[in-house]
Design a protein around this motif. Sequence first.
Motif, PDB file in Angstrom:
ATOM      1  N   THR A 182       0.737  -1.256  -0.090  1.00  0.00           N
ATOM      2  CA  THR A 182      -0.009   0.001   0.020  1.00  0.00           C
ATOM      3  C   THR A 182       0.912   1.353   0.065  1.00  0.00           C
ATOM      4  OG1 THR A 182      -0.087   0.188   2.358  1.00  0.00           O
ATOM      5  CG2 THR A 182      -1.704  -1.155   1.400  1.00  0.00           C
ATOM      6  N   GLY A 183       2.258   1.199   0.102  1.00  0.00           N
ATOM      7  CA  GLY A 183       3.155   2.310   0.077  1.00  0.00           C
ATOM      8  C   GLY A 183       3.515   2.809   1.275  1.00  0.00           C
ATOM      9  N   GLU A 184       2.993   2.054   2.521  1.00  0.00           N
ATOM     10  CA  GLU A 184       3.261   2.743   3.863  1.00  0.00           C
ATOM     11  C   GLU A 184       4.480   2.066   4.338  1.00  0.00           C
ATOM     12  OE1 GLU A 184       1.407   2.035   8.350  1.00  0.00           O
ATOM     13  OE2 GLU A 184      -0.033   1.517   6.717  1.00  0.00           O
ATOM     14  N   THR A 185       5.252   2.925   4.991  1.00  0.00           N
ATOM     15  CA  THR A 185       6.492   2.573   5.533  1.00  0.00           C
ATOM     16  C   THR A 185       6.371   1.305   6.713  1.00  0.00           C
ATOM     17  OG1 THR A 185       7.408   4.513   4.972  1.00  0.00           O
ATOM     18  CG2 THR A 185       8.630   3.083   6.525  1.00  0.00           C
ATOM     19  N   VAL A 186       6.998   0.122   6.532  1.00  0.00           N
ATOM     20  CA  VAL A 186       7.124  -0.768   7.513  1.00  0.00           C
ATOM     21  C   VAL A 186       8.224  -1.145   8.300  1.00  0.00           C
ATOM     22  CG1 VAL A 186       5.128  -1.875   6.226  1.00  0.00           C
ATOM     23  CG2 VAL A 186       7.366  -2.501   5.514  1.00  0.00           C
ATOM     24  N   ALA A 187       9.568  -0.556   7.583  1.00  0.00           N
ATOM     25  CA  ALA A 187      10.913  -0.632   8.098  1.00  0.00           C
ATOM     26  C   ALA A 187      11.738   0.381   7.484  1.00  0.00           C
ATOM     27  CB  ALA A 187      11.510  -2.251   7.836  1.00  0.00           C
ATOM     28  N   VAL A 188      13.055   0.649   8.178  1.00  0.00           N
ATOM     29  CA  VAL A 188      13.739   1.439   7.659  1.00  0.00           C
ATOM     30  C   VAL A 188      15.157   0.620   7.919  1.00  0.00           C
ATOM     31  CG1 VAL A 188      15.198   3.775   7.902  1.00  0.00           C
ATOM     32  CG2 VAL A 188      12.700   3.467   8.322  1.00  0.00           C
ATOM     33  N   LEU A 189      16.040   0.344   6.746  1.00  0.00           N
ATOM     34  CA  LEU A 189      17.471   0.039   6.880  1.00  0.00           C
ATOM     35  C   LEU A 189      18.498   1.013   7.271  1.00  0.00           C
ATOM     36  CD1 LEU A 189      17.036  -2.438   3.702  1.00  0.00           C
ATOM     37  CD2 LEU A 189      16.722  -2.903   6.293  1.00  0.00           C
ATOM     38  N   VAL A 190      19.285   0.699   8.271  1.00  0.00           N
ATOM     39  CA  VAL A 190      20.220   1.812   8.256  1.00  0.00           C
ATOM     40  C   VAL A 190      21.421   0.849   8.796  1.00  0.00           C
ATOM     41  CG1 VAL A 190      18.757   3.701   9.409  1.00  0.00           C
ATOM     42  CG2 VAL A 190      19.930   2.160  10.869  1.00  0.00           C
ATOM     43  N   SER A 191      22.620   1.439   8.837  1.00  0.00           N
ATOM     44  CA  SER A 191      24.011   0.707   8.980  1.00  0.00           C
ATOM     45  C   SER A 191      23.956   0.691  10.655  1.00  0.00           C
ATOM     46  CB  SER A 191      24.930   1.548   8.578  1.00  0.00           C
ATOM     47  OG  SER A 191      26.297   0.951   9.089  1.00  0.00           O
ATOM     48  N   PRO A 192      24.475  -0.836  11.047  1.00  0.00           N
ATOM     49  CA  PRO A 192      24.576  -0.633  12.380  1.00  0.00           C
ATOM     50  C   PRO A 192      25.386   0.323  13.105  1.00  0.00           C
ATOM     51  CG  PRO A 192      25.011  -2.834  11.392  1.00  0.00           C
ATOM     52  CD  PRO A 192      24.918  -1.815  10.435  1.00  0.00           C
ATOM     53  N   ALA A 193      26.366   1.040  12.204  1.00  0.00           N
ATOM     54  CA  ALA A 193      26.972   2.297  12.702  1.00  0.00           C
ATOM     55  C   ALA A 193      26.106   3.196  13.234  1.00  0.00           C
ATOM     56  CB  ALA A 193      27.948   2.520  11.619  1.00  0.00           C
ATOM     57  N   VAL A 194      24.930   3.672  12.549  1.00  0.00           N
ATOM     58  CA  VAL A 194      23.905   4.482  13.115  1.00  0.00           C
ATOM     59  C   VAL A 194      23.517   4.162  14.479  1.00  0.00           C
ATOM     60  CG1 VAL A 194      21.828   5.620  12.424  1.00  0.00           C
ATOM     61  CG2 VAL A 194      23.497   5.198  10.779  1.00  0.00           C
ATOM     62  N   LEU A 195      22.995   2.769  14.680  1.00  0.00           N
ATOM     63  CA  LEU A 195      22.684   2.519  15.943  1.00  0.00           C
ATOM     64  C   LEU A 195      23.559   2.662  16.957  1.00  0.00           C
ATOM     65  CD1 LEU A 195      20.501  -0.641  14.781  1.00  0.00           C
ATOM     66  CD2 LEU A 195      19.822   1.834  15.328  1.00  0.00           C
ATOM     67  N   GLU A 196      24.885   2.228  16.587  1.00  0.00           N
ATOM     68  CA  GLU A 196      25.871   2.426  17.590  1.00  0.00           C
ATOM     69  C   GLU A 196      26.096   3.711  18.126  1.00  0.00           C
ATOM     70  OE1 GLU A 196      30.674   1.884  17.440  1.00  0.00           O
ATOM     71  OE2 GLU A 196      29.516   0.369  16.327  1.00  0.00           O
ATOM     72  N   VAL A 197      26.064   4.705  17.194  1.00  0.00           N
ATOM     73  CA  VAL A 197      26.407   6.103  17.331  1.00  0.00           C
ATOM     74  C   VAL A 197      25.215   6.642  18.371  1.00  0.00           C
ATOM     75  CG1 VAL A 197      26.249   8.409  16.716  1.00  0.00           C
ATOM     76  CG2 VAL A 197      27.848   6.917  15.469  1.00  0.00           C
ATOM     77  N   LEU A 198      23.924   6.317  17.966  1.00  0.00           N
ATOM     78  CA  LEU A 198      22.723   6.859  18.773  1.00  0.00           C
ATOM     79  C   LEU A 198      22.718   6.127  20.084  1.00  0.00           C
ATOM     80  CD1 LEU A 198      20.059   6.892  15.913  1.00  0.00           C
ATOM     81  CD2 LEU A 198      21.361   9.009  16.888  1.00  0.00           C
ATOM     82  N   GLU A 199      23.041   4.880  20.197  1.00  0.00           N
ATOM     83  CA  GLU A 199      22.948   4.361  21.735  1.00  0.00           C
ATOM     84  C   GLU A 199      24.127   4.848  22.443  1.00  0.00           C
ATOM     85  OE1 GLU A 199      23.645   0.241  20.518  1.00  0.00           O
ATOM     86  OE2 GLU A 199      21.635  -0.154  19.847  1.00  0.00           O
ATOM     87  N   ASP A 200      25.332   5.138  21.790  1.00  0.00           N
ATOM     88  CA  ASP A 200      26.485   5.719  22.867  1.00  0.00           C
ATOM     89  C   ASP A 200      26.180   6.914  22.998  1.00  0.00           C
ATOM     90  OD1 ASP A 200      27.666   3.139  22.427  1.00  0.00           O
ATOM     91  OD2 ASP A 200      29.304   4.013  21.012  1.00  0.00           O
ATOM     92  N   ALA A 201      25.591   7.984  22.166  1.00  0.00           N
ATOM     93  CA  ALA A 201      25.068   9.074  22.754  1.00  0.00           C
ATOM     94  C   ALA A 201      23.922   9.320  23.612  1.00  0.00           C
ATOM     95  CB  ALA A 201      24.641   9.866  21.263  1.00  0.00           C
ATOM     96  N   VAL A 202      23.117   8.349  23.545  1.00  0.00           N
ATOM     97  CA  VAL A 202      22.007   8.575  24.367  1.00  0.00           C
ATOM     98  C   VAL A 202      22.494   7.935  26.003  1.00  0.00           C
ATOM     99  CG1 VAL A 202      19.738   6.986  25.200  1.00  0.00           C
ATOM    100  CG2 VAL A 202      20.089   7.941  22.981  1.00  0.00           C
ATOM    101  N   GLY A 203      23.390   6.964  25.683  1.00  0.00           N
ATOM    102  CA  GLY A 203      23.984   6.376  27.047  1.00  0.00           C
ATOM    103  C   GLY A 203      24.698   7.572  27.636  1.00  0.00           C
TER     104      GLY A 203
END
Length: 126
Positions: free
Chosen positions: A74-95
């Motif tokens: 239907t054109g609705e976003t169901v997932a977003v693909l990003v590099s694990p590097a992005v998650l690592e940066v965001l997790e570290d920053a939040v921590g």
Amino acid sequence: MDPAQFDGYVRRGSVDTLSVADAARQLEAVTRYVAQDREVLAEREKRGDPPALDGEKALAFAYEAHSLSLTDATGETVAVLVSPAVLEVLEDAVGLLQGELDRLRGTAAPVTTEELRDELKGRMTS
């Protein structure tokens, strides 16, 4: 690598999209596309500029990173693909930001970066 090279690629505003079916047919190329940010992060860390140490830099890194939005029939976003590097940066920053909040509140206990990563990874798997 340009996301427009993918069969079924559609640009919706500032978002690069592919249907799940189109992404599945090109999965190896799609994963290589989003994985480019591993090298970007490694280079920044090598220069002594890890984005996780500054909230604004972490958000900018995530915003500028290669990503693809996957849509259903239907054109609705169901997932977003990003590099694990992005998650690592965001997790570290939040921590790190949480540690700073705890310190300012007077509730901080010293935590090493390794302990922080272990704790964040534990939260993700629970």
